[in-house]
Design an enzyme around this catalytic site. Structure first.
Site, short mmCIF file in Angstrom:
data_model
loop_
_atom_site.label_atom_id
_atom_site.label_comp_id
_atom_site.label_asym_id
_atom_site.label_seq_id
_atom_site.Cartn_x
_atom_site.Cartn_y
_atom_site.Cartn_z
N ASN A 164 0.79 -1.24 0.00
CA ASN A 164 0.00 0.00 0.00
C ASN A 164 0.82 1.29 0.00
OD1 ASN A 164 0.90 -0.37 2.61
ND2 ASN A 164 -0.95 0.44 3.54
N GLU A 260 5.95 -4.32 11.62
CA GLU A 260 4.79 -3.42 11.68
C GLU A 260 3.66 -4.16 10.98
OE1 GLU A 260 6.26 -0.09 13.85
OE2 GLU A 260 4.28 -0.85 13.33
N CYS A 294 -2.80 0.37 7.37
CA CYS A 294 -2.80 -0.37 8.64
C CYS A 294 -3.34 0.51 9.75
CB CYS A 294 -1.39 -0.81 8.97
SG CYS A 294 -0.32 0.59 9.23
#
Ligand SMILES: NC(=O)C1=CN([C@@H]2O[C@H](COP(=O)(O)OP(=O)(O)OC[C@H]3O[C@@H](n4cnc5c(N)ncnc54)[C@H](OP(=O)(O)O)[C@@H]3O)[C@@H](O)[C@H]2O)C=CC1
Ligand SMILES: O=C(O)[C@H](O)COP(=O)(O)O
Length: 486
Positions: A164, A260, A294
């Site tokens: 992304n 992450e 996220c």
């Protein structure tokens, strides 16, 4: 060999090893289709394990030399990289848009943000100094013992970003790794690999010494484990799904990891909140880039006394969202692939089957899912807990701060949370009880600005990013003790 070849007009992008663009001996390539037009936008190499080994060998060889290069000289290459990215911003933004379906404006912002991140990373590294200690500050310690503590590179860093932010989240790993004296093995997300290659083209133009950065393109499902378990990797910086990250953590050896991962960030709206502000921030946080962040707000925990008003305001804000093609600059765009859209539709269907109220949305055109707002979501519904990575926002009504905190903390994720309230004392009381890496007060959940620490706990990650934290995570301390003659 150049970056690309061309077969029947479709560009085949080579992988980058030891400063050269090469075609894989596998003879295999991966077709990259645009998520919104299905146009074949290019092919990337599916490289072999032998080519992975070779890339890591080159990286190790060059890293030893690079670690001896003065910091100011290392900085020079990275400043050039940032300048090249700005020069190439439109070309790279076009590719990002076609490859991951982000609007051109958002894609260009990503490239500019990346140049800013690289420059700030270099500046920060230039001002990171070690420390010294004297022995006599400890009982019985001698004044003639002096410790000099400095930070040294880890060796070869494996950088694995998600689709992304194919440029920004890659450079957020490469820049701190390189300025700190490491070499890098860069495994881009397959859907994002061409964008990553373009970014490395800019780095190549900066004149970076050969072998320092090597791109290994290929499906994570095919070469991912081999990379992660490779004895030549000294540190892994990963951003992506929680399942992938958990698998990676179990396979990696005794090396430092920064992960992450996913999130289920709640927007907590108290009875005293500024509802107009909350609605704007929540809709922006939940639906920008179709919620494929996220840090997107992925559920709202709102006090029951103001829930009806908030739902009306959210509905208004959602109605104003542009929906359609990234080429028309839309905010809500087709999701990255069919499977992702199917998954999001499944969450919507499950909630409606269990009597959630559909306020707006639940409309789909192939990968495009219209922004969907579900009210009266209860804890038995999947959408209350699972990460959609898509444009669906569940409203859960609560009767107290304690209930909001309980529901927030029962999540397996712990990335960020937003709290909307006019009472700053209450905001901090709640923030102190929420089990996440970060809490936003009266703002949407987000990673930026990029020098802030960015942390995920529980299934949202391990370790910390953010420029200074990334520099620290890609180095270690080295202690040299000077024993002066008495
Ligand atoms: N916390 C954060 O900052 C972010 C988290 N995410 C999370 O990522 C997910 C969506 O992004 P997405 O890219 O699909 O995530 P994935 O986990 O599917 O992929 C992330 C990266 O891991 C690679 N990969 C896949 N399998 C392996 C493996 N076995 N070993 C090593 N690497 C592997 C992928 O390569 P390939 O593409 O070839 O499969 C890709 O480069 C969501 O859950 C989202 O929450 C996304 C962005 C940021
Ligand atoms: O991984 C992500 O999705 C990004 O870290 C989110 O970054 P943003 O909050 O700046 O969009």
């Amino acid at each position: 060999m150049s970056v690309t070849g061309s077969v029947s007009g479709v560009k085949t992008y080579n992988f980058y090893i030891n400063g050269e663009w090469k075609r894989s001996t596998s003879g295999k390539t991966i077709n990259i289709h645009s998520p919104y037009s299905d146009e074949l936008i290019g092919k990337v190499q599916a490289i072999t394990k032998e080519e992975v080994d070779e890339a890591i060998r080159f990286a190790h060889g060059m890293q030893k030399v690079w670690a001896e290069v003065p910091l100011q000289d290392r900085a020079h290459y990275l400043y050039n990289w940032a300048d090249e990215l700005i020069y190439m911003q439109d070309e790279i933004a076009e590719i990002i848009m076609k490859e991951v379906g982000k609007s051109f404006k958002d894609a260009r912002n990503e490239v500019v943000r990346t140049a800013d991140l690289i420059r700030y990373t270099v500046d920060e590294a230039l001002h990171m100094h070690g420390e010294s200690m004297k022995g006599d500050s400890f009982p019985g310690g001698s004044q003639s013992k002096i410790a000099v503590i400095q930070r040294v590179p880890l060796g070869v860093v494996l950088a694995i970003p998600p689709f992304n932010y194919p440029v920004n989240l890659a450079a957020a790993k490469l820049a701190p790794a390189l300025i700190s004296g490491n070499a890098v093995i860069f495994k881009p997300a397959t859907q994002g690999a061409i964008s990553g290659i373009k970014m490395i083209q800019a780095l190549h133009q900066s004149g970076l010494p050969k072998g320092l950065v090597n791109i290994v393109t290929g499906r994570g499902s095919e070469i991912g484990d081999y990379l992660v378990e490779h004895e030549g990797i000294n540190m892994i910086s990963f951003t992506g799904g929680s399942n992938t990250g958990t698998r990676l953590a179990k396979k990696a050896g005794m090396i430092p990891l920064v992960l992450e991962l996913g999130g289920k960030d709640p927007g907590i709206v108290r009875e005293d909140a500024d509802l107009n502000l909350a609605a704007k921030q929540i809709v922006s946080g939940a639906f920008s880039y179709s919620g494929q962040r996220c840090t997107a707000i992925k559920r709202v925990l709102v006090h029951e006394n103001v829930a009806d008003q908030l739902v009306d305001l959210l509905k208004e804000e959602i109605a104003a969202l542009s929906v359609g093609s990234p080429e028309d600059g839309c905010t809500v765009v087709p999701l990255i692939d069919q499977n992702s859209a199917d998954f999001v539709q499944g969450l919507i269907d499950d909630a409606l089957t269990k009597n959630a109220s559909l306020i707006t949305g639940n409309k789909r055109e192939q990968n495009l899912i219209y922004p969907t707002l579900l009210d009266h979501v209860t804890e038995d519904m999947r959408v209350a807990w699972e990460e959609p990575f898509g444009p669906v926002l569940p409203i859960i009504r609560v009767s107290s701060d304690e209930e909001a905190i309980r529901i927030a903390n029962e999540s397996e994720f712990g990335l960020q949370a937003s709290i909307f309230t006019k009472d700053v004392n209450k905001a901090f009381t709640i923030a102190n009880k929420i089990e996440t890496g970060s809490v936003q007060i009266n703002g949407r959940t987000e990673r930026g600005p990029d020098h802030f620490p960015f942390i995920g706990v529980k299934k949202s990650g391990m370790g910390a990013q953010g420029i200074r934290k990334s520099l620290e995570s890609m180095t270690r301390e080295k202690v040299t003790v000077l024993n002066l003659s008495e």
